[in-house]
Scaffold this active site. Structure first.
Site, PDB file in Angstrom:
ATOM      1  CB  CYS A 104      -0.899   0.002   1.230  1.00 54.55           C
ATOM      2  SG  CYS A 104      -1.843   1.529   1.430  1.00 54.55           S
ATOM      3  CD  GLU A 134       1.275  -1.154   8.301  1.00 56.34           C
ATOM      4  OE1 GLU A 134       1.565   0.022   8.626  1.00 56.34           O
ATOM      5  OE2 GLU A 134       0.105  -1.552   8.182  1.00 56.34           O
ATOM      6  CB  SER A 231      -8.052  -7.929   9.335  1.00 53.03           C
ATOM      7  OG  SER A 231      -8.285  -6.558   9.118  1.00 53.03           O
TER       8      SER A 231
END
Length: 320
Positions: A104, A134, A231
């Site tokens: 992203c 991440e 998530s």
């Protein structure tokens, strides 16, 4: 005797919900690669944290792997939206692999910030959750040990820097806005000279979805969030709903995971979805609720998102 009428239920939809621009871009990268280069296309880790998305892409010919050594050198490989340590593209280049980076752009922005702080000689703190892809990717932009992880206010309170005058912090993009604000407040109180992100690191989509849930959840007996247990942004929506006043809140992959006993005393139910959950899952949940209740449905008048991210040039030029 005629059947009793279904119980009445107020259903409130949070807006925005579901896919964000970064997730949409990552999925398009895999789809476009399959169109251009044929199957199989390899994907390192889940492209986004949603099994329905992953299963659909598998059906199109994507092969999901944990590491590059599971990929043949003559097929395209895509890196997930969460970002990867620098060692991953370096390995791909050394093997002369053709790779596409679906990180992203807002995660890439955090990577760039961390590198700039390092070049300026600052000690770098990363506010985030240990083990999240991440976080692994961001910490992996710099030599091991350079980036220190801060997960809680207590971590911020107890951290001992090498030089309190020479600190900077960045954050994971999918955190709770409120929890992160508490950690940042502690860091700023202890280290007034700490360098801040030029622009908020928590992404627009995470912030918008949390704000929408806050508005909707305060009047809800029950709040349902569609999203993966993996998530981070979906997990945060459940926490935000409870904090905002929902009597109960649950994270579900899809309508099949609903325990209808949750609805026993519910008169008002809220629904949202994490940034990697497709809209058809929300539609299926709404249909399942309609089958059991006399529903009056309303939608929160939230932010209408217009953000889009460009695909890698190699994909757009090849298909032009």
């Amino acid at each position: 005797m005629p059947d009793a009428p279904p119980p009445k239920l107020a259903l409130k939809l949070a807006t925005p919900r579901g896919f964000c621009a970064g997730v949409d871009r990552a999925i398009q990268i895999v789809e476009r690669a399959l169109d251009l280069y044929g199957a199989p296309v390899y994907v390192r880790h889940e492209i986004v944290h949603n099994k329905h998305v992953v299963d659909r892409l598998k059906g199109l010919g994507a092969v999901f792997v944990k590491e590059l050594d599971q990929c043949p050198p003559d097929r395209p490989v895509v890196f997930s939206a969460h970002g990867v340590p620098k060692s991953v593209p370096a390995e791909a280049q050394s093997r002369q692999m053709f790779f596409l980076d679906a990180t992203c752009p807002l995660v890439s922005k955090v990577h760039v910030e961390a590198e700039r702080h390092h070049e300026a000689g600052r000690e770098i703190l990363l506010i985030g959750h240990a083990g999240h892809p991440e976080v692994i990717g961001t910490m992996g932009q710099l030599p091991e040990g350079v980036v220190k992880l801060i997960e809680t206010v207590d971590d911020a309170r107890n951290f001992q820097p090498a030089d309190p005058q020479n600190l900077a912090f960045v954050t994971q993009t999918t955190l709770s806005v409120d929890d992160t604000a508490d950690i940042v407040a502690e860091l700023k109180a202890r280290f007034p000279d700490i360098s801040l992100p030029h622009k908020e690191d928590i992404c627009y989509a995470t912030t918008n979805r949390q704000e929408a849930v806050k508005r909707v959840a305060e009047d809800c007996d029950l709040f349902l969030v569609i999203g993966s247990k993996k998530s981070s942004n979906s997990q945060r929506l459940v926490e935000v709903a409870l904090r905002a006043g929902a009597r109960s809140a649950h994270l579900i992959d899809d309508a099949s995971e609903v325990d209808w006993g949750w609805f026993a005393d519910a008169r008002t139910v809220g629904v949202s979805a994490g940034a990697s959950a497709p809209e058809n899952l929300i539609e299926a949940l709404i249909s399942a609720i309609h089958e059991r209740f006399d529903v009056s449905m309303s939608e929160d008048n939230g932010v209408r998102e217009t953000v889009t991210f460009k695909l890698p040039r190699v994909l757009t030029e090849a298909s032009a």
